[in-house]
Design an enzyme around this catalytic site. Structure first.
Site, PDB file in Angstrom:
ATOM      1  N   SER A   1       3.867  32.091  74.078  1.00 53.06           N
ATOM      2  CA  SER A   1       3.801  30.474  73.624  1.00 53.06           C
ATOM      3  C   SER A   1       5.023  29.739  74.408  1.00 53.06           C
ATOM      4  O   SER A   1       5.754  28.976  73.604  1.00 53.06           O
ATOM      5  CB  SER A   1       4.177  30.849  72.233  1.00 53.06           C
TER       6      SER A   1
ATOM      7  N   HIS B   1       2.358  36.581  69.193  1.00 50.11           N
ATOM      8  CA  HIS B   1       3.060  37.620  69.298  1.00 50.11           C
ATOM      9  C   HIS B   1       2.468  38.876  68.549  1.00 50.11           C
ATOM     10  O   HIS B   1       2.730  39.896  68.804  1.00 50.11           O
ATOM     11  CB  HIS B   1       4.355  37.629  69.193  1.00 50.11           C
TER      12      HIS B   1
ATOM     13  N   GLU C   1       8.429  33.994  64.543  1.00 50.45           N
ATOM     14  CA  GLU C   1       9.377  34.878  64.343  1.00 50.45           C
ATOM     15  C   GLU C   1      10.255  34.727  63.067  1.00 50.45           C
ATOM     16  O   GLU C   1      10.742  33.034  62.255  1.00 50.45           O
ATOM     17  CB  GLU C   1      10.651  34.300  65.363  1.00 50.45           C
TER      18      GLU C   1
ATOM     19  N   ASP D   1      11.472  30.799  63.655  1.00 47.15           N
ATOM     20  CA  ASP D   1      10.676  29.920  64.756  1.00 47.15           C
ATOM     21  C   ASP D   1       9.282  30.210  64.265  1.00 47.15           C
ATOM     22  O   ASP D   1       8.696  31.092  65.274  1.00 47.15           O
ATOM     23  CB  ASP D   1      11.433  30.601  65.539  1.00 47.15           C
TER      24      ASP D   1
ATOM     25  N   ASP E   1      12.876  23.989  70.410  1.00 44.95           N
ATOM     26  CA  ASP E   1      12.622  25.627  71.880  1.00 44.95           C
ATOM     27  C   ASP E   1      12.317  24.348  72.873  1.00 44.95           C
ATOM     28  O   ASP E   1      11.613  23.944  74.186  1.00 44.95           O
ATOM     29  CB  ASP E   1      12.182  26.618  71.715  1.00 44.95           C
TER      30      ASP E   1
ATOM     31  N   LYS F   1      16.750  28.845  77.487  1.00 45.41           N
ATOM     32  CA  LYS F   1      15.442  30.445  78.854  1.00 45.41           C
ATOM     33  C   LYS F   1      16.412  29.876  79.600  1.00 45.41           C
ATOM     34  O   LYS F   1      14.762  28.691  80.802  1.00 45.41           O
ATOM     35  CB  LYS F   1      14.385  30.481  78.259  1.00 45.41           C
TER      36      LYS F   1
ATOM     37  N   HIS G   1      15.853  34.953  75.256  1.00 46.62           N
ATOM     38  CA  HIS G   1      14.719  36.308  75.656  1.00 46.62           C
ATOM     39  C   HIS G   1      13.193  35.343  75.987  1.00 46.62           C
ATOM     40  O   HIS G   1      13.539  34.445  75.707  1.00 46.62           O
ATOM     41  CB  HIS G   1      15.197  38.320  75.166  1.00 46.62           C
TER      42      HIS G   1
ATOM     43  N   LYS H   1      19.014  35.368  70.881  1.00 45.74           N
ATOM     44  CA  LYS H   1      18.265  36.132  70.238  1.00 45.74           C
ATOM     45  C   LYS H   1      17.484  36.596  71.155  1.00 45.74           C
ATOM     46  O   LYS H   1      16.687  36.660  72.713  1.00 45.74           O
ATOM     47  CB  LYS H   1      17.662  34.783  69.829  1.00 45.74           C
TER      48      LYS H   1
HETATM   49  P1  PGA Z   1       7.856  33.535  74.180  1.00 46.90           P
HETATM   50  O1  PGA Z   1       7.746  33.240  72.644  1.00 46.90           O
HETATM   51  O2  PGA Z   1       8.528  33.953  75.217  1.00 46.90           O
HETATM   52  O3  PGA Z   1       6.242  33.285  73.934  1.00 46.90           O
HETATM   53  O4  PGA Z   1       7.779  32.017  75.106  1.00 46.90           O
HETATM   54  C1  PGA Z   1       9.385  32.759  72.530  1.00 46.90           C
HETATM   55  C2  PGA Z   1      10.200  32.103  71.816  1.00 46.90           C
HETATM   56  O5  PGA Z   1       9.184  30.645  70.990  1.00 46.90           O
HETATM   57  O6  PGA Z   1      11.270  31.084  71.673  1.00 46.90           O
HETATM   58 ZN    ZN Z   2      10.564  29.600  70.116  1.00 48.56          ZN
END
Ligand code: PGA
Ligand code: ZN
Length: 427
Positions: free
Chosen positions: A43, A156, A166, A244, A314, A339, A367, A390
Site C-alpha cells: 500500500s 494485506h 492494520e 493503520d 505515513d 520507512k 517495516h 511497528k
Molecule cells: P506497506 O504497508 O508496506 O504495504 O506500504 C505498511 C503501512 O502502510 O504502514
Molecule cells: Zn501505513
C-alpha cells in the site's frame, strides 16, 4: 586504518511475498563483509521514492529487479569503491548526485538503499561495534514499544477481511521490552483462541496478523480488547491499540469506501467515525486515518483527535522532510511514520527524523509488508530514540527477527536501557 570499500555487489533475492528484491554485499579493505536487504510495500504512497522494477513480463510478472542490481554493480560501485565506509553522509550524497532526481528515479531507491544500509553495517562491523551504537544520535539507550499488527485487513489480506489494514496491540505498560513483547505475544495467542471459538479461520496476512472475514471494521477492536483481557492484561492501562486504516487504498472520488460495511463516507464522517472508536476502545494512535491527498480532511482529523491520541502520517508524508514540513505548517498530524525505502538513504531518513522531532512530532520506525530477515530497523529504532517500532505480528520469520534482534540489543545494553512506555505516544 581508514576502512575503505573494496567491493560492492548487488543481487536479486526474494522477499517474504516471493517477490524479487535487492540485496547488497559490501567488502572493506580489512576483509569485513556486510550485507543488507531492501523491503517492499504493497500500500505504497504515491509520492514515495521510486522502487525500480524491470517491468519485463517474461520474468516474475515484471517484478524483477535486475536493472536496479545492474545500477548497483555498474554505476554505484565504481563511484563508491575506495571511499571511507565510515562517511555515511558522503556515501549517500554521492549516490544522490549520481541519481540526479528528487525521487531516486534514475538509479532506483531500492538500489541506493541497499548500498546505504550495507555501508553502515560494514563500518559498524569493522569497528566491532553494534549497528545501533554506530548509528546512535544521542547519549543513553531507549528501547521501543513494539506495535504488533495482530489483525490484517485491506490489501494485506487481499480485501477479504476488514477494510482497515492494520490493528496493532501496543503493550506500553510493561517495564522493559522483553516483557512488553511477551504481553504482546500472549495477547496474540489469546486472540487466536477467540477467533477459533468464533469459527473464524486463523490464517495470517502479509504481516503475520490474522485475517478473518469480520463483519465490520469495528469488530476487530472488540475482539482485540477482549483478547487483551483474556490474556490477563488491562486494556488502556497496560495495552493499547494502534490503527493503520491505510485509507488511501480505499479512497475513491473524494470518498472513503468501506466495502465491509457497505457504505461510503466523506472526510467529516470518517473523522466522526474515528472519534467514536477512540471514545469506545483503548486506541492510542491512528495512522493514515485519511488519504494521502486529503490534506483538508487531515487538518480536521488532527484538530478533532490530535489532543487525545497520536495522529501518524505515513502515505501523506512518505518520510520526506518537505512533506513533513508542509504538515507542520498546516497543522496536519502530530507524528511521522518512518520507512527507509520511502526516501532511499540512511542519511536522508535521519534528516527527516530530526526535522520531525524538532517540531515535536512523534517518530515511528516501520517495516514494509514485503520484508526479508534483515533486522536493520531494529538497530535503527534504538539508534534514533524513536520509542516505537511497528514490525508486524509475532509470527513469520521476517517479522519475528526484528523483535528477536531487539531482545538481543536489550540484553546487551543491560541496566542502561530505558523502556519508552506510554510516554512514547504523543498526546
Ligand atoms: P506497506 O504497508 O508496506 O504495504 O506500504 C505498511 C503501512 O502502510 O504502514
Ligand atoms: Zn501505513
Amino acid at each position: 586504518m581508514t576502512k575503505v570499500m573494496t567491493r560492492i555487489q548487488g543481487r536479486e533475492i526474494l522477499d517474504s511475498r516471493g517477490n524479487p528484491t535487492i540485496e547488497v554485499d559490501i567488502v572493506l579493505n580489512d576483509g569485513t563483509l556486510a550485507r543488507a536487504a531492501v523491503p517492499s510495500g504493497a500500500s505504497t504512497g504515491i509520492h514515495e521514492a521510486v522502487e525500480l522494477r524491470d517491468n519485463d513480463p517474461g520474468r516474475f510478472m515484471g517484478k524483477g529487479v535486475l536493472t536496479a542490481v545492474d545500477h548497483v554493480n555498474r554505476i554505484i560501485a565504481p563511484a563508491l569503491i575506495g571511499m571511507d565506509a565510515g562517511d555515511q553522509r558522503a556515501i549517500d550524497q554521492t549516490m544522490i548526485d549520481l541519481d540526479g532526481t528528487p525521487n531516486k528515479g534514475t538509479l532506483g531507491a531500492n538500489a541506493v538503499l541497499g548500498v546505504s544500509m550495507a555501508a553502515a553495517r560494514a563500518f559498524a562491523q569493522s569497528q566491532a561495534i553494534p549497528l545501533y551504537e554506530y548509528l546512535k544520535i544521542d547519549a543513553g539507550y531507549l528501547m521501543p514499544v513494539p506495535m504488533m499488527n495482530v489483525l490484517n485487513g485491506g490489501v494485506h489480506a487481499q480485501w477479504q477481511g476488514a477494510d482497515f489494514q492494520e490493528y496493532m496491540i501496543v503493550p506500553f505498560g510493561a517495564l522493559d521490552f522483553r516483557t512488553a513483547l511477551q504481553w504482546g505475544v500472549e495477547t496474540y495467542h489469546s486472540l487466536q483462541t477467540l477467533l477459533k471459538k468464533k469459527q473464524y479461520p486463523t490464517a495470517v496476512g502479509d504481516e503475520g496478523g490474522f485475517a478473518p472475514r469480520v463483519v465490520s471494521n469495528e469488530e476487530p477492536l472488540e475482539l482485540i480488547t477482549r483478547s487483551i483481557e483474556e490474556a490477563g492484561y488491562q486494556p488502556e492501562k497496560e495495552i493499547g491499540i494502534s490503527l493503520d486504516p491505510a485509507s488511501s487504498s480505499f479512497f475513491q472520488d473524494g470518498e472513503y469506501e468501506l466495502k465491509r460495511e457497505g457504505r461510503r463516507l466523506n472526510s467529516d464522517e470518517m473523522v466522526a467515525y474515528y472519534r467514536r472508536l477512540v471514545d469506545t476502545y483503548p486506541i492510542v494512535s491512528i495512522e493514515d486515518g485519511l488519504a494521502e491527498d486529503d490534506w483538508e480532511g487531515w487538518i480536521k482529523l488532527t484538530d478533532e483527535l490530535g489532543k487525545d491520541i497520536e495522529i501518524i502520517g505515513d502515505d501523506i508524508f512518505v518520510t520526506s522532510p518537505h512533506l513533513v514540513q508542509k504538515g507542520i505548517e498546516m497543522g496536519v498530524a502530530n507524528s511521522v511514520l518512518i520507512k527507509l525505502n520511502q526516501i532511499g538513504t540512511v542519511t536522508e531518513t535521519l534528516t527527516t527524523i530530526n526535522f520531525a522531532r524538532n517540531a515535536g512530532y512523534g517518530i515511528n520506525i516501520s517495516h514494509r509488508s514485503g520484508e526479508t530477515p534483515d533486522s536493520f530497523i531494529a538497530d535503527f529504532t534504538v539508534a534514533t530514540f524513536a520509542g516505537k517500532i511497528k514490525t508486524g505480528a509475532p509470527c513469520r520469520g521476517e517479522r519475528v527477527e526484528k523483535y528477536n534482534q531487539l531482545l538481543r540489543i536489550e540484553e546487551e545494553i543491560g541496566e542502561k536501557a530505558t523502556f519508552a512506555g506510554r510516554n512514547a505516544f504523543i498526546r
